[in-house]
Design a protein around this motif. Structure first.
Motif, PDB file in Angstrom:
ATOM      1  N   UNK A 162      -4.568  28.415 -36.059  1.00  0.00           N
ATOM      2  CA  UNK A 162      -5.917  28.914 -35.894  1.00  0.00           C
ATOM      3  C   UNK A 162      -6.192  29.231 -34.426  1.00  0.00           C
ATOM      4  N   UNK A 163      -5.703  28.299 -33.565  1.00  0.00           N
ATOM      5  CA  UNK A 163      -5.953  28.509 -32.143  1.00  0.00           C
ATOM      6  C   UNK A 163      -4.984  29.552 -31.592  1.00  0.00           C
ATOM      7  N   UNK A 164      -3.699  29.392 -31.920  1.00  0.00           N
ATOM      8  CA  UNK A 164      -2.694  30.358 -31.518  1.00  0.00           C
ATOM      9  C   UNK A 164      -2.585  30.541 -30.018  1.00  0.00           C
ATOM     10  N   UNK A 165      -2.888  29.505 -29.255  1.00  0.00           N
ATOM     11  CA  UNK A 165      -2.931  29.656 -27.805  1.00  0.00           C
ATOM     12  C   UNK A 165      -1.574  29.334 -27.186  1.00  0.00           C
ATOM     13  N   UNK A 166      -1.111  30.212 -26.336  1.00  0.00           N
ATOM     14  CA  UNK A 166       0.115  30.011 -25.574  1.00  0.00           C
ATOM     15  C   UNK A 166      -0.268  29.446 -24.209  1.00  0.00           C
ATOM     16  N   UNK A 167       0.727  28.896 -23.515  1.00  0.00           N
ATOM     17  CA  UNK A 167       0.450  28.393 -22.166  1.00  0.00           C
ATOM     18  C   UNK A 167       0.045  29.551 -21.267  1.00  0.00           C
ATOM     19  N   UNK A 168      -0.872  29.309 -20.359  1.00  0.00           N
ATOM     20  CA  UNK A 168      -1.292  30.367 -19.422  1.00  0.00           C
ATOM     21  C   UNK A 168      -2.708  30.804 -19.711  1.00  0.00           C
ATOM     22  N   UNK A 169      -3.262  31.589 -18.789  1.00  0.00           N
ATOM     23  CA  UNK A 169      -4.656  32.022 -18.962  1.00  0.00           C
ATOM     24  C   UNK A 169      -4.859  32.877 -20.208  1.00  0.00           C
ATOM     25  N   UNK A 170      -6.103  32.843 -20.716  1.00  0.00           N
ATOM     26  CA  UNK A 170      -6.448  33.642 -21.905  1.00  0.00           C
ATOM     27  C   UNK A 170      -7.225  34.874 -21.448  1.00  0.00           C
ATOM     28  N   UNK A 171      -6.809  36.028 -21.928  1.00  0.00           N
ATOM     29  CA  UNK A 171      -7.511  37.274 -21.596  1.00  0.00           C
ATOM     30  C   UNK A 171      -8.220  37.768 -22.849  1.00  0.00           C
ATOM     31  N   UNK A 172      -9.512  38.091 -22.715  1.00  0.00           N
ATOM     32  CA  UNK A 172     -10.282  38.485 -23.900  1.00  0.00           C
ATOM     33  C   UNK A 172     -10.517  39.994 -23.938  1.00  0.00           C
ATOM     34  N   UNK A 189      -5.895  35.431 -31.779  1.00  0.00           N
ATOM     35  CA  UNK A 189      -5.247  35.105 -30.498  1.00  0.00           C
ATOM     36  C   UNK A 189      -3.753  35.406 -30.616  1.00  0.00           C
ATOM     37  N   UNK A 190      -3.291  36.267 -29.761  1.00  0.00           N
ATOM     38  CA  UNK A 190      -1.906  36.742 -29.866  1.00  0.00           C
ATOM     39  C   UNK A 190      -1.186  36.500 -28.539  1.00  0.00           C
ATOM     40  N   UNK A 191       0.012  35.929 -28.601  1.00  0.00           N
ATOM     41  CA  UNK A 191       0.733  35.682 -27.334  1.00  0.00           C
ATOM     42  C   UNK A 191       0.919  36.990 -26.559  1.00  0.00           C
ATOM     43  N   UNK A 192       0.616  36.941 -25.268  1.00  0.00           N
ATOM     44  CA  UNK A 192       0.710  38.163 -24.439  1.00  0.00           C
ATOM     45  C   UNK A 192       2.129  38.705 -24.437  1.00  0.00           C
ATOM     46  N   UNK A 245      -3.660  41.279 -17.562  1.00  0.00           N
ATOM     47  CA  UNK A 245      -3.320  40.813 -16.209  1.00  0.00           C
ATOM     48  C   UNK A 245      -2.016  40.009 -16.218  1.00  0.00           C
ATOM     49  N   UNK A 246      -1.230  40.129 -15.141  1.00  0.00           N
ATOM     50  CA  UNK A 246       0.033  39.389 -15.078  1.00  0.00           C
ATOM     51  C   UNK A 246      -0.223  37.883 -15.220  1.00  0.00           C
ATOM     52  N   UNK A 247       0.690  37.184 -15.876  1.00  0.00           N
ATOM     53  CA  UNK A 247       0.572  35.732 -16.034  1.00  0.00           C
ATOM     54  C   UNK A 247      -0.243  35.315 -17.230  1.00  0.00           C
ATOM     55  N   UNK A 248      -0.841  36.279 -17.951  1.00  0.00           N
ATOM     56  CA  UNK A 248      -1.655  35.937 -19.121  1.00  0.00           C
ATOM     57  C   UNK A 248      -0.767  35.316 -20.206  1.00  0.00           C
ATOM     58  N   UNK A 249      -1.245  34.213 -20.774  1.00  0.00           N
ATOM     59  CA  UNK A 249      -0.483  33.566 -21.846  1.00  0.00           C
ATOM     60  C   UNK A 249      -0.871  34.112 -23.205  1.00  0.00           C
ATOM     61  N   UNK A 250      -2.190  34.298 -23.392  1.00  0.00           N
ATOM     62  CA  UNK A 250      -2.698  34.694 -24.707  1.00  0.00           C
ATOM     63  C   UNK A 250      -3.750  35.787 -24.552  1.00  0.00           C
ATOM     64  N   UNK A 251      -3.688  36.746 -25.444  1.00  0.00           N
ATOM     65  CA  UNK A 251      -4.768  37.734 -25.474  1.00  0.00           C
ATOM     66  C   UNK A 251      -5.652  37.393 -26.673  1.00  0.00           C
ATOM     67  N   UNK A 252      -6.930  37.206 -26.394  1.00  0.00           N
ATOM     68  CA  UNK A 252      -7.870  36.869 -27.458  1.00  0.00           C
ATOM     69  C   UNK A 252      -8.642  38.137 -27.831  1.00  0.00           C
ATOM     70  N   UNK A 253      -8.365  38.622 -29.042  1.00  0.00           N
ATOM     71  CA  UNK A 253      -9.055  39.828 -29.493  1.00  0.00           C
ATOM     72  C   UNK A 253     -10.300  39.413 -30.273  1.00  0.00           C
ATOM     73  N   UNK A 254     -11.438  39.947 -29.866  1.00  0.00           N
ATOM     74  CA  UNK A 254     -12.666  39.718 -30.636  1.00  0.00           C
ATOM     75  C   UNK A 254     -12.879  40.962 -31.480  1.00  0.00           C
ATOM     76  N   UNK A 255     -12.686  40.820 -32.776  1.00  0.00           N
ATOM     77  CA  UNK A 255     -12.771  41.965 -33.673  1.00  0.00           C
ATOM     78  C   UNK A 255     -14.165  42.058 -34.258  1.00  0.00           C
ATOM     79  N   UNK A 256     -14.830  43.110 -33.935  1.00  0.00           N
ATOM     80  CA  UNK A 256     -16.189  43.317 -34.439  1.00  0.00           C
ATOM     81  C   UNK A 256     -16.104  43.564 -35.953  1.00  0.00           C
ATOM     82  N   UNK A 257     -16.796  42.747 -36.741  1.00  0.00           N
ATOM     83  CA  UNK A 257     -16.715  42.928 -38.205  1.00  0.00           C
ATOM     84  C   UNK A 257     -18.089  43.219 -38.813  1.00  0.00           C
TER      85      UNK A 257
END
Lengths: 274, 185
Positions: free
Chosen positions: A155-165, A238-241, A186-198
Motif C-alpha cells: 500500500x505504501x510502496x515507498x523506496x528509500x530516498x526522498x518522495x517526489x509528488x 507510489x512507484x519506485x523512481x 529530481x536526482x536521488x528520488x526514491x519514490x514518485x508519488x502519483x496523485x491520480x485525480x478521480x
C-alpha cells in the motif's frame, strides 16, 4: 536485395507518403512487377513500425506515420502485432525478490534429524497432537502478520530516498489536442508519488497498472485506496523512481467491484524527461 | 467476380498451368494492394478487386497480348487508383483514426498466441528471432553481426531471414487471434 542508404531513405519517404509525384510511378511499378522489391517494401514497413514503437522517429516522421502510414487496417494490425512481439521478446526486467538459499544437508544436519524438534523443550505439553496444534497456531499468526506487513508495504510502496509528488489528470495528448504531462524526477528520488485525480470514488479498492512506451507492464498494484488531497478525491500510486527512466507512460486505473472484478476508469498519460 | 470470369482470368495469366496461374493471381493482387495502400488508399482491397474486374472485362481483346502480365496489371491498377482518388475527393474528408490501442484481454490473448506460435518454430528460428530483435542498440548490432557470422550469411541475408520468420509468426498469430474471436485488420 541490397538497397543503398539513398534507396532506403526513398522507400521510407514512399511509405510515409512524402515522395514527390514524379518518383512515385517508378516505385509503384517495381513493387507490382518485382517480387524481391515487394519483399523489400514489407521489410521496410516492419522496420518503420519498430522505429515508431522504439520512439526512434522524429516528430515529422511520427506524424506522417500516424496520419498516412497507419491509414490501412492491415498496417494497424501489423503495428499491434509488432508491439506485442517486441514486448514478448524484450519483457521488462522483473523485480527480483530474494529467494532463500536452497538447503544443503550436511552430515551434522543428518545427525540432528533424529533429535526431538527444538521447539518441544518450550512447549508446556508433551502430547505430540497438542504440541503440533500449538505450533500450527503460532505459524498461522506469523503468516497473518507477514501478510499484513506485506499488504501495508504494498500500500505504501515507498523506496528509500526522498518522495517526489506528481499530480495527474485523466487523459493526455491526443490527435484533437490535450496537454502532455511532463515530469522531471529530481536526482536521488526514491519514490514518485502519483496523485491520480478521480471522478469515480465509489470503489473500495483501485488497481493501478503502469505501461511503458512499448506497451509492456512495468508496475501494478491492486490495493490502491482513495484519499483526500486538499478537497480533491485522489488515488495515490507510489512507484519506485528507478522503474521510471525517461520515456512515455500510461497509468491505467480501474476500480474493484464485487466479486473482485475490476472496471476500467481512466488512463493517465505522462512523459518522464531527464 | 463470377467463377467463369475467374477461370478466364487464370487462363490468361497462365494457360498451361492453373495452379501457377492461381499463384500469379494471388501475388499480383497482394502487390497491387500494397501499392494502393502505400499511396494512401484506405480501400486497397476493393480497388484491387476493381482492377481485376476491369482486366477481366477486357480479356477478349487481350487474347493476343504477348507481354508479361504484371506490367499490364500495374497499368490498369494505376488507372483504377486515379479514379478512386477522383471519387473520394467528392466525399467528405475523413480524419485518420488514432493509432490502435488494444485492451488488456486482447493483449494477453496475443501474447498467448505468440507463445503458441513461437513454440511451433524450430529452435534455430527461435534463436534468430530472439537475437535479431534485441532492443538494446549496441547489443543488437553485435548480436546481428555474430548471428550472420554463425550462419555464414551477410547481414542483409540475415535481415531477410529474420523478416520471413517474423512474417510467418505474424500470420500464425493472426490465425490464432481469429480462432479466439478477434477481428484482424
Amino acid at each position: 536485395m541490397n538497397l543503398n542508404t539513398e534507396q532506403q531513405s526513398k522507400l521510407k519517404d514512399y511509405l510515409l507518403g512524402r515522395l514527390p509525384e514524379a518518383e512515385l510511378e517508378a516505385i509503384d511499378e517495381r513493387l507490382v512487377t518485382d517480387g524481391d522489391f515487394y519483399e523489400e517494401i514489407l521489410i521496410a514497413e516492419d522496420e518503420l513500425i519498430d522505429q515508431y514503437l522504439n520512439k526512434e522517429l522524429n516528430e515529422s516522421d511520427r506524424k506522417s506515420f500516424e496520419e498516412f502510414f497507419l491509414i490501412s487496417p492491415e498496417r494497424r494490425a501489423k503495428l499491434q502485432f509488432s508491439d506485442s512481439f517486441m514486448s514478448y521478446l524484450n519483457p521488462p526486467v522483473p523485480v527480483i525478490h530474494p529467494e532463500p538459499d536452497p538447503v544443503r544437508v550436511t552430515d551434522q544436519d543428518k545427525k540432528a534429524i533424529d533429535r526431538p524438534p527444538w521447539y518441544q523443550s518450550f512447549l508446556p505439553v508433551k502430547s505430540p497432537a497438542l504440541a503440533y496444534s500449538l505450533m500450527s497456531a503460532v505459524v498461522l499468526l506469523v503468516v497473518a502478520g507477514s501478510w499484513l506487513a506485506w499488504s501495508s508495504y504494498q500500500q505504501r510502496g515507498v523506496e528509500a530516498g526522498p518522495v517526489y509528488t506528481a499530480e495527474l489528470l485523466p487523459g493526455g495528448p491526443s490527435r484533437s489536442g490535450g496537454v502532455e504531462k511532463k515530469i522531471t524526477i529530481p536526482p536521488g528520488t526514491g519514490t514518485v508519488e502519483f496523485k491520480l485525480d478521480v471522478k469515480d470514488d465509489g470503489y473500495g479498492l483501485y488497481r493501478g497498472v503502469l505501461i511503458g512506451g512499448t506497451g509492456a507492464e512495468i508496475w501494478h498494484n491492486d490495493n490502491l485506496q482513495l484519499s483526500d488531497s486538499a478537497g480533491t478525491k485522489v488515488v495515490i500510486a507510489r512507484i519506485p523512481a528507478k522503474s521510471l527512466p525517461p520515456g512515455d507512460y500510461r497509468l491505467r486505473l480501474s476500480g474493484q467491484t464485487p466479486p473482485k472484478q475490476f472496471e476500467d476508469l481512466a488512463t493517465y498519460s505522462f512523459r518522464i524527461i531527464s | 467476380m463470377k467463377d467463369n470470369d475467374l477461370e478466364r482470368l487464370l487462363a490468361w495469366l497462365n494457360k498451361d498451368d492453373r495452379e501457377q496461374a492461381a499463384r500469379s493471381y494471388e501475388n499480383i493482387r497482394r502487390r497491387l494492394i500494397r501499392m494502393f495502400m502505400s499511396r494512401g488508399c484506405y480501400e486497397a482491397e476493393d480497388v484491387a478487386d476493381k482492377t481485376f474486374d476491369r482486366i477481366t472485362s477486357k480479356l477478349d481483346q487481350l487474347q493476343n497480348y504477348e507481354g508479361t502480365r504484371e506490367p499490364y496489371c500495374y497499368s490498369v491498377g494505376a488507372l483504377v487508383l486515379k479514379e478512386w482518388f477522383r471519387h473520394i475527393d467528392k466525399r467528405p474528408k475523413q480524419l485518420p483514426p488514432p493509432p490502435p490501442d488494444s485492451d488488456w484481454k486482447e493483449r494477453e490473448q496475443r501474447h498467448a498466441c505468440l507463445d503458441e506460435c513461437m513454440k511451433k518454430r524450430t529452435s534455430e528460428d527461435q534463436t534468430v528471432i530472439l537475437e535479431y530483435y534485441q532492443q538494446e542498440k549496441r547489443a543488437k548490432i553485435d548480436s546481428r553481426q555474430r548471428l550472420a557470422e554463425k550462419y555464414g550469411i551477410s547481414l542483409n541475408a540475415l535481415r531477410i531471414k529474420a523478416f520471413r520468420i517474423r512474417a510467418t509468426l505474424q500470420e500464425c498469430v493472426f490465425e490464432c487471434m481469429k480462432r479466439n474471436g478477434y477481428e484482424i485488420g
